[in-house]
Structures are given as C-alpha cells and as structure tokens.
Design a protein around this motif. Sequence first.
Motif, PDB file in Angstrom:
ATOM      1  N   ARG A  93       0.841  -1.198   0.000  1.00 38.99           N
ATOM      2  CA  ARG A  93       0.000   0.000   0.000  1.00 38.99           C
ATOM      3  C   ARG A  93       0.881   1.256   0.000  1.00 38.99           C
ATOM      4  NH1 ARG A  93      -4.215  -1.128   4.759  1.00 38.99           N
ATOM      5  NH2 ARG A  93      -2.464  -2.344   5.529  1.00 38.99           N
ATOM      6  N   GLU A 137      -7.130  -2.534  -0.590  1.00 38.51           N
ATOM      7  CA  GLU A 137      -7.610  -2.300  -1.956  1.00 38.51           C
ATOM      8  C   GLU A 137      -7.241  -3.530  -2.781  1.00 38.51           C
ATOM      9  OE1 GLU A 137      -9.447   0.097  -2.963  1.00 38.51           O
ATOM     10  OE2 GLU A 137      -9.368   1.324  -1.142  1.00 38.51           O
ATOM     11  N   ARG A 179     -14.842  -7.034  -0.854  1.00 37.66           N
ATOM     12  CA  ARG A 179     -13.996  -6.737  -2.007  1.00 37.66           C
ATOM     13  C   ARG A 179     -13.448  -8.016  -2.643  1.00 37.66           C
ATOM     14  NH1 ARG A 179     -11.011  -1.976   1.381  1.00 37.66           N
ATOM     15  NH2 ARG A 179     -12.579  -0.348   1.054  1.00 37.66           N
TER      16      ARG A 179
END
Length: 481
Positions: free
Chosen positions: A75, A277, A299
């Motif tokens: 990240r 993410e 997700r």
Amino acid sequence: MTLSADLVSKWIDAFPITVHVSDRLDYICSDYTPGLTSQKQHKEELKHRRTLDAHDRGIIHAEVEKYPHPVEDNRPYLYNPVTGQIASTDVNVADSIMIGKKMESSYIANLPFGFYNAISSQIKTMCALKAHVKGIKARPIINIENIFLRLLMNGHQRQVELGPLFAYELCAVPPALIDGNCCLRKANKSGLVKRLGVVEISPKSADTVIVDVSQLFYHMVWPHGGSPSDVIASIQGRLSHYPDVTKKIVVFDKYQDVSAKDHERMRRASEVVIDYELSITSHLPKRDAIMKSKNNKRRLASVLSTFNLGENTTLETQDDGTFGHDEADVTMISYVLQAASCGQGVIRVLSDDTDVFALLVYWVYRAELQCKVQMERWDRTVLDINATCADLGPKCLQLLGMHALSGCDTTSYPYGKGKIRALNTLLAGDYPGLANVLGEVGITHAEMMEAAKPFFIALYDQPPGTSMESARFTLFTKKKK
C-alpha cells in the motif's frame, strides 16, 4: 603474554572443569539436581524455564501472524499494522533518513558555536498513548454478580423484597447475554450436528451442489503472497471432484451496509480492522486480515466474481445474484428449495456450518421435500438430511427455534447451558411456540417472549409456570461463590 604447556596443565589439574563442549552443553540443558551448588547453573537455564520461554515465543508468534507483514504490504501510505489506522499527513517517520541528514548538515554548519544548542526531534509518528502517559484511560468493568450480591445482603438485613428486581435483564442467569469482553456469549455449536447427523455410507452422486464459499476459505490452503487467481484455483480444485454434468452454485455472503450479523463480525474481528484495496493482480494479505474484515471480504467476493469457473457453475455474489438475502446460509436454503421445485433428484450442500444444518432439517421437513437432500462436510463426510428429519419427526419444526434461543450467529447462548443440554430439553418436552411463533411473519415481540419463556424455564430445571424473574432470583440465591 604466552602461557607454557606446563603452566596450562597445572592450571587444569588445579580446577576440575569439563573441557569437552558436548559435556558442557549437556550440563547447561539439564535440570537442577540435588547436590549441585547454585553457582553451577543459573535459574534461567533450567528446563522448565526454557519450556516457559518457548511457550511465550509461541504466543508472540501466533499474535504476530494475525497481522499483515509491513514489508510485504504494497500500500502506498503509512498505516498501523494492528489497528489499521491510516497515518495523517503530518506523520513523516518514513522520511527519517532524509530529515536526519538535513539536521546533521545544519548541526555541522553551526559548529563550533552551535554545539550547545538544543536538538529537538522533527520526526512525527503515530504514537497513540503520548497524550495519556500520566493516566491511561481504562475501560470500566461492571461486575453484575457483585452488585446483586450486595443487594442480596442488604435486602436480607433491611427486609427488602428483591424478587421483582430480577425481572430486569441484569442477572447472570437465565440468560446472561454478554461475556467478559462485552460481546454476545458464544457457544460451541458443533455438538448439535454430531448428535443429530446421520452419515450416508454410500451417498448418491448429486445433481446440484451448493457451495458455502466462506467456509471454503477457512479450509483451503491460503496462498502466502499469492493473488485472487490462487483462491479461484483452490475453489476449482474442490469442485473438480464432482462430475461435469453436476450443476454447481457458489454462494457468497452479501456483506451489506447494515446486517443483523454485524455484531458477530465485529466480535470475530476484535480490534483488527484493516481495509485493503484488492484487485485481480494484487497480493493477498493473510487469511485473518480478510476473514476478520467485512469490507475485505466484500472486495474479495467482488474480485472473485469476475473469474469464470466453468459453463455449469454459477456465482451468487453481491453484484449478481438470484436471491437478495445478506446471509449465505439463507441463500443456500433458497437454492435448495428452488432446485427441489425443478425436480432435481439429489441436492447436496457443501458446508460445515451448524446453522446450515439446522435450516436444512427445518425446511426439508416443513416443505415436505421428496428429493434427496445431503450436507457434505469438508472432510468428505456426507450427512443424510432426510434421515435426520425421519428421526426427529415434528421436532424438526421446533429445532430451529431451539437453535436460535440456545445461541447462533445473531443471538447469545444461555449462561452455562450448551447445545446438547438445550437439545435434551427439547426432546424431553413439547414447546409448540418454538415452531408456531418464532420465525413467523407478523408475530409481535410480546408473543415471541411468551413462546421462549417455557423453554428457558425448563432449560434451567425450574417448575413449569415459573416467571423469569422468579427463576433468576432462585438461581442467583443458589450460587455458591
């Protein structure tokens, strides 16, 4: 200075020491024995101390494994690997080397007159306790039993009637809903399946297989540093055990914004809430980082839904699904009923979940399904749901209510009463309210309370017709602590 051979020989003879390395190691790793002086072995070298140290290292290792490795995470921003807190813009600890070089250049440029100048740190970190060094705020713990013990003593001394006081949900039993961590009290539900499940020796091949993919995540080999494609490969590996003609339905939880199961997901997550993410090409974090975060599971389900698992396989996900219920447990039962209405001969649900087992038994009996319904566990054991329904008979309709009252994902379990005790209570008596009231549409809260009371009273061995407040008062006065 060089020692002569004679001097070394005399020195060894004067001090009876062991010169062999292997003997010395054996001595260090041995327990203290009577007759040896305390000077020959330090207490930290004793075997039981080494065992305790090894146990402590194991605990630390298990705790560290719960969180993502900071070096392996890609990240672009700073974050706390335990709490998931993202660093604010004033945190500059990542620039420590550059800041240090600037401070060094400034210090050298000011010499010699700047030698005595104070140097203050310019590094800003994410320290959360800095403002509370003098007094760290602790979470208050209310001991309900101690409160009622004092009330009980005062009541006897001052002749106060305490029975009506126990009409409120403050006493430990029955039921005590909250555990010591302020979460719903969690029960072990596996005993219900062990007691009621009927194993098929030679199960027939299934026409339709419905897969609980969330359970699969807990049993598959989680790829270390892998990608979502590795997860898909594991799912395909399990589905490959079924014939190509078998219809396969892979069901995900929906993970909606507001769900009745949110508190259970918070309990599982504890304090670890780290959002990632995720994409098709991104590296997967550790299994706990996914399974303990509602957003991460949503997700991951969204990413996996973009893969093609084959012509005869359907994915039921958040974005594309026949049924809109948030829980995969309920969605799988909906698919079972749909497949039965289409004339499927053998329907198999691949899951280890006790809630799914209770729902299957309830609906197979209630809908009077004529097809063969099976539940396959992850160790390949196949349970015959029709046989369980035949053994229980009308009790199948009361089983779901009993299961909900004795602890499931959305309810707490009664203090000190597990699934087997609840099942024995159900089989020993008749509680029509568990089938006619609980779970039915349009039932009021008062009607549900009245339906549940007889079961709780019997569960705690109280006479029929006893009020809940009287049961709490009686049970509390019998506590021996």
